[in-house]
Design a protein around this motif. Structure first.
Motif, mmCIF file in Angstrom:
data_model
loop_
_atom_site.group_PDB
_atom_site.id
_atom_site.type_symbol
_atom_site.label_atom_id
_atom_site.label_comp_id
_atom_site.label_asym_id
_atom_site.label_seq_id
_atom_site.Cartn_x
_atom_site.Cartn_y
_atom_site.Cartn_z
ATOM 1 N N ARG A 97 0.833 -1.206 0.000
ATOM 2 C CA ARG A 97 0.000 0.000 0.000
ATOM 3 C C ARG A 97 0.866 1.254 0.000
ATOM 4 N N ARG A 106 -11.051 18.722 -1.116
ATOM 5 C CA ARG A 106 -12.339 18.048 -1.231
ATOM 6 C C ARG A 106 -13.520 19.017 -1.318
ATOM 7 N N TYR A 152 -16.335 14.575 -6.211
ATOM 8 C CA TYR A 152 -16.968 13.303 -5.848
ATOM 9 C C TYR A 152 -15.987 12.170 -6.137
ATOM 10 N N SER A 153 -16.349 10.963 -5.661
ATOM 11 C CA SER A 153 -15.480 9.793 -5.850
ATOM 12 C C SER A 153 -16.197 8.751 -6.684
ATOM 13 N N GLU A 154 -15.425 7.966 -7.402
ATOM 14 C CA GLU A 154 -15.940 6.847 -8.185
ATOM 15 C C GLU A 154 -15.185 5.586 -7.775
ATOM 16 N N THR A 155 -15.921 4.477 -7.632
ATOM 17 C CA THR A 155 -15.320 3.198 -7.237
ATOM 18 C C THR A 155 -15.160 2.319 -8.461
ATOM 19 N N GLY A 156 -13.952 1.860 -8.676
ATOM 20 C CA GLY A 156 -13.685 0.998 -9.824
ATOM 21 C C GLY A 156 -12.895 -0.229 -9.396
ATOM 22 N N THR A 157 -12.426 -0.974 -10.338
ATOM 23 C CA THR A 157 -11.653 -2.189 -10.084
ATOM 24 C C THR A 157 -10.285 -2.044 -10.719
#
Length: 284
Positions: free
Chosen positions: A174, A268, A276-281
């Motif tokens: 990480r 922010r 805003y945030s976006e969740t991806g893979t």
């Protein structure tokens, strides 16, 4: 083992003593019938001597001669007398049996007491042996329980060790990825800061030729010096610029780069901007 040896020796002594008693008994009355036969003979003799056998025979003969149907009260009384005599004869037989049985009961009690006295030490030794076996079995079970508990503790310690290694590797990964992301964000931020807003291309009328005045100086070879006028600009207030400038594609693109760099840097909230945030893979 010492207890078992003592018990074996005692058993041999008792067996030898029993053989000696049997030999003495055989030498004293070896012509007598077995006791179960002798006592029956004794009962028959007692009944014969006491006249009980003859009385029973007479009663049975009287019962055989008695009429089948009782016709009157006198005959019923005779039946009652016969029944009473039968009951008395039965009690007499039972009395003789008890006389002969009493010595047997006493002998049985004595025999039982002797047997109990012989068996009691054996039973106590057996209980002691069983208690020792149980104590050994309990100790073995406790050892097995402790061994299993130790195995579980070792397994748990190994699991925690492996988990700690995995956690440390994950933390390092990480940090590595975060460092890469931070470096990329910093580079983009530097790039955005260095961006110069290109002057918007606005379609305007062709710039007129510079205004000229009469030549001031004329050279010997035909050159001349004239006075010209060129128009330039200076932005005094961005907020007061017209929409045709602020919403121009080049201006919007430059502003978007600056905002993106600040968002990656941690901003922010920004007036006039939705963050805003976006969740991806991600596959790594």
């Amino acid at each position: 083992m010492a207890i078992v040896q003592r018990l074996a020796e005692k058993h041999r002594d008792d067996a030898q003593r029993s053989e000696n008693i049997a030999a003495v008994a055989a030498s004293i009355g070896h012509n007598n019938p077995p006791i179960e036969e002798q006592i029956v003979v004794d009962l028959a003799e007692a009944l014969e001597v006491g006249g009980i056998s003859k009385r029973i025979a007479d009663l049975l003969a009287s019962a055989g001669r008695a009429p089948v149907v009782i016709a009157d009260a006198e005959m019923a009384g005779s039946y009652a007398d016969l029944i009473k005599q039968m009951v008395a004869a039965g009690k007499a037989v039972e009395g003789e049996r008890e006389k002969l049985n009493r010595p047997l009961l006493i002998a049985q009690r004595a025999l039982k007491g002797r047997a109990d006295a012989i068996v009691q030490p054996l039973a106590e030794a057996e209980r002691t042996a069983r208690a020792r076996v149980k104590a050994f079995d309990d100790a073995e079970q406790e050892k097995e329980r402790q061994r299993q508990a130790e195995i579980r503790r070792e397994q748990e310690a190994e699991r925690q060790r492996l988990q700690a290694i995995a956690d440390e590797e994950a933390r390092k990964e990480r940090e590595r990825l975060q460092a890469i992301e931070n470096e990329r964000a910093a580079a983009e931020a530097r790039e955005a800061v260095a961006v110069e807003v290109a002057a918007p291309v606005v379609e305007v009328e062709p710039e007129p030729e510079p205004e000229t005045t009469a030549p001031i100086v004329r050279g010997d070879y035909g050159a001349k010096v004239v006075r010209t006028t060129n128009w330039k600009h200076e932005i005094l207030s961005v907020r007061q610029l017209p929409d045709s400038i602020l919403k121009h594609a080049k201006v919007v693109e430059a502003i978007d780069k600056v905002i993106a760099a600040q968002v990656r840097g941690g901003t922010r909230e920004m007036k006039g901007v939705r963050i805003y945030s976006e969740t991806g893979t991600a596959i790594r």
